[in-house]
Design a protein around this motif. Sequence first.
Motif, PDB file in Angstrom:
ATOM      1  N   UNK A  95       0.844  -1.183   0.000  1.00  9.46           N
ATOM      2  CA  UNK A  95       0.000   0.000   0.000  1.00  9.46           C
ATOM      3  C   UNK A  95       0.885   1.241   0.000  1.00  9.46           C
ATOM      4  N   UNK A  96       0.325   2.324  -0.489  1.00  9.45           N
ATOM      5  CA  UNK A  96       1.011   3.604  -0.369  1.00  9.45           C
ATOM      6  C   UNK A  96       0.013   4.700  -0.062  1.00  9.45           C
ATOM      7  N   UNK A  97       0.528   5.814   0.381  1.00  9.46           N
ATOM      8  CA  UNK A  97      -0.339   6.925   0.753  1.00  9.46           C
ATOM      9  C   UNK A  97       0.417   8.231   0.603  1.00  9.46           C
ATOM     10  N   UNK A  98      -0.299   9.247   0.183  1.00 10.38           N
ATOM     11  CA  UNK A  98       0.246  10.594   0.132  1.00 10.38           C
ATOM     12  C   UNK A  98      -0.096  11.267   1.460  1.00 10.38           C
ATOM     13  N   UNK A  99       0.924  11.623   2.203  1.00 11.84           N
ATOM     14  CA  UNK A  99       0.715  12.098   3.576  1.00 11.84           C
ATOM     15  C   UNK A  99       1.422  13.423   3.807  1.00 11.84           C
ATOM     16  N   UNK A 100       0.708  14.301   4.496  1.00  7.59           N
ATOM     17  CA  UNK A 100       1.291  15.566   4.944  1.00  7.59           C
ATOM     18  C   UNK A 100       1.487  15.431   6.444  1.00  7.59           C
ATOM     19  N   UNK A 102       2.588  17.840   8.586  1.00  8.87           N
ATOM     20  CA  UNK A 102       2.208  19.036   9.334  1.00  8.87           C
ATOM     21  C   UNK A 102       1.580  20.019   8.362  1.00  8.87           C
ATOM     22  N   UNK A 103       1.000  21.067   8.898  1.00  5.14           N
ATOM     23  CA  UNK A 103       0.168  21.963   8.114  1.00  5.14           C
ATOM     24  C   UNK A 103       0.862  22.486   6.863  1.00  5.14           C
ATOM     25  N   UNK A 104       2.060  22.991   6.954  1.00  2.00           N
ATOM     26  CA  UNK A 104       2.722  23.631   5.821  1.00  2.00           C
ATOM     27  C   UNK A 104       3.730  22.729   5.132  1.00  2.00           C
ATOM     28  N   UNK A 105       3.671  21.437   5.436  1.00  2.00           N
ATOM     29  CA  UNK A 105       4.536  20.489   4.741  1.00  2.00           C
ATOM     30  C   UNK A 105       3.918  20.122   3.399  1.00  2.00           C
ATOM     31  N   UNK A 106       4.747  19.619   2.508  1.00  2.00           N
ATOM     32  CA  UNK A 106       4.238  19.111   1.234  1.00  2.00           C
ATOM     33  C   UNK A 106       3.823  17.655   1.403  1.00  2.00           C
ATOM     34  N   UNK A 107       2.951  17.219   0.517  1.00  2.00           N
ATOM     35  CA  UNK A 107       2.574  15.811   0.527  1.00  2.00           C
ATOM     36  C   UNK A 107       3.770  14.964   0.104  1.00  2.00           C
ATOM     37  N   UNK A 108       3.986  13.871   0.811  1.00  2.00           N
ATOM     38  CA  UNK A 108       5.032  12.925   0.455  1.00  2.00           C
ATOM     39  C   UNK A 108       4.411  11.540   0.364  1.00  2.00           C
ATOM     40  N   UNK A 109       4.986  10.706  -0.476  1.00  2.00           N
ATOM     41  CA  UNK A 109       4.464   9.354  -0.655  1.00  2.00           C
ATOM     42  C   UNK A 109       5.206   8.372   0.241  1.00  2.00           C
ATOM     43  N   UNK A 110       4.438   7.603   0.975  1.00  3.58           N
ATOM     44  CA  UNK A 110       4.988   6.582   1.857  1.00  3.58           C
ATOM     45  C   UNK A 110       4.501   5.209   1.392  1.00  3.58           C
ATOM     46  N   UNK A 111       5.348   4.211   1.638  1.00  4.83           N
ATOM     47  CA  UNK A 111       5.046   2.841   1.244  1.00  4.83           C
ATOM     48  C   UNK A 111       5.122   1.905   2.445  1.00  4.83           C
TER      49      UNK A 111
END
Length: 121
Positions: A95-100, A102-111
Amino acid sequence: QVQLVESGGGLVQPGWSLRLSCAASGSIFNIGDMGWYRQAPGKERELVATITSGGGPNYADSMKGRFTISRDNAKNTVYLQMSSLKPEDTAVYYCNAAIKVRLFATMATYWGKGTLVTVSS
């Protein structure tokens, strides 16, 4: 630190059903799209399905009909319901997910690290 942990894999017979789960945990502010991919022995990783934060699913053409993706935003969890399983569905499912984080962080993909599904009689 964000973690994605898959569960629900195992050995099943052809024609059986199986539901995979993937829970995200850690420092999470917001989760965007979540998805499932799979990698069969000797093959490249391929898309199974993705789902938006609003619950809108998107399936790879070859996965339509037997696979259903869903999510529970309250639990930060995405599911993959698989039915009428075939030997060719044997693979490690990730599975993967696009996660932020904190508020002003960019979305990053985690696996996640994957869960093995083996379809065999």
